[in-house]
Design an enzyme around this catalytic site. Sequence first.
Site, PDB file in Angstrom:
ATOM      1  CD  GLU A  40      -2.923  -0.888  -0.131  1.00 16.24           C
ATOM      2  OE1 GLU A  40      -3.004   0.226  -0.667  1.00 16.24           O
ATOM      3  OE2 GLU A  40      -3.503  -1.892  -0.578  1.00 16.24           O
ATOM      4  CE1 TYR A 123      -6.919   2.802  -0.675  1.00 10.98           C
ATOM      5  CE2 TYR A 123      -4.556   3.050  -0.265  1.00 10.98           C
ATOM      6  CZ  TYR A 123      -5.615   2.354  -0.817  1.00 10.98           C
ATOM      7  OH  TYR A 123      -5.386   1.194  -1.479  1.00 10.98           O
ATOM      8  CG  ASP A 141      -8.236   4.259  -4.518  1.00  7.02           C
ATOM      9  OD1 ASP A 141      -9.471   4.266  -4.724  1.00  7.02           O
ATOM     10  OD2 ASP A 141      -7.461   3.528  -5.150  1.00  7.02           O
TER      11      ASP A 141
END
Length: 358
Positions: A40, A123, A141
């Site tokens: 991520e 996020y 996102d």
Amino acid sequence: MKETEQNSWFSKEIIAWYKKNKRDLPWRNQTNPYFIWLSEIILQQTQVAQGLSYYYKFITHYPTIFDLAKAKEDAVLKDWQGLGYYSRARNLHASAKYVVNELGGVFPQSFEEIKKLKGVGDYTAAAIASFAYNLPHAVVDGNVYRVLSRVFGIETPIDSTLGKKVFQELATTLLNPKLAAQHNQAIMEFGSQQCKVVHPGCQNCVLQNKCFAFTNNKIDLFPTKEKKAKITQRFFTYIIFVDEEKNTVIYKRDKNDIWQGLYEFFLIEDKHLPTFDELLNNKVVKQNFKRNTSIIKHVVLKKHILSHQHLYAQFFIVKVEKLNSKTGLVVKLSQLSNYAWPRLIDKFFDVCSLQNIC
DNA sequence: AAAACGTGGCG
DNA sequence: TCGCCAAGTTT
């Protein structure tokens, strides 16, 4: 009740679409929070194609969070070289040390605790919480903004404070809390593969009939933004001093500026790119070499573009008897590749092999 | 809370 | 060449 029905059709449709169309990506189909976190961070503002090789590099060099915590920051930055947004690498490393040293190596397991990690915002915390622990936190996102703004016809700018709130609330409403991981993966994958920025696949889209933007022929009008980046121009003149032993001086960038933590050569920044003669009148330069100093090579790079800056750069390679290394680091030319360089300087290395000309 | 932080790809 | 965008966060 009505809201619940709406939620379920949306979640059902995209999860069904996801099962048929998902890509096989290395960070999927496993729930190791360290790997998910790593992926991520790499994927923030970065496309899969660009981040993939870095992901493999990192899980190879740092198979566990303990390996990452043990590493030198310079080594982590070197591995991150070329990917950009280098604070991600510094924060990743700092957070690995935090988890190992403060949390006994146990990765945090709630949204709030995950978000305490440096470099992890709303996020990323939602992504890790849902993918690793299936916790019901909706991700928002760039893909989600696009999908939701188009399907529901939301004109609120996605880069406004209100927009962030509006889309987060809608995403949370739409989330199927029991299938948080799958739902979140699905909406993002749908955004990136079907509801694309340009040339979205509306013709064969499962949401076609229910999509506001498509049914109103307004696909290109969503999502909306209000700000545009302001670009500044900067002019970098690098001087590469080389002594008889083929040593040079490099400097670690530590100011509140671009490329923090990366290395560079002696830098003169001005409102333009000076000629070598102009450079000789520069006070700082005078301290470092004499008037009879000769240029070995002069390289001018083409414009280098950053998100908020246009960089114009030139390099002068000069021979000196003695290096002035007060604030810098003396290194052999042959060792330069061990340091982390901005892409701009790496491009210079591409066109100029220092070892061969000095 | 607006602005800054990288790089590469695409039309 | 230029503008926009990409699995955002920080200050």
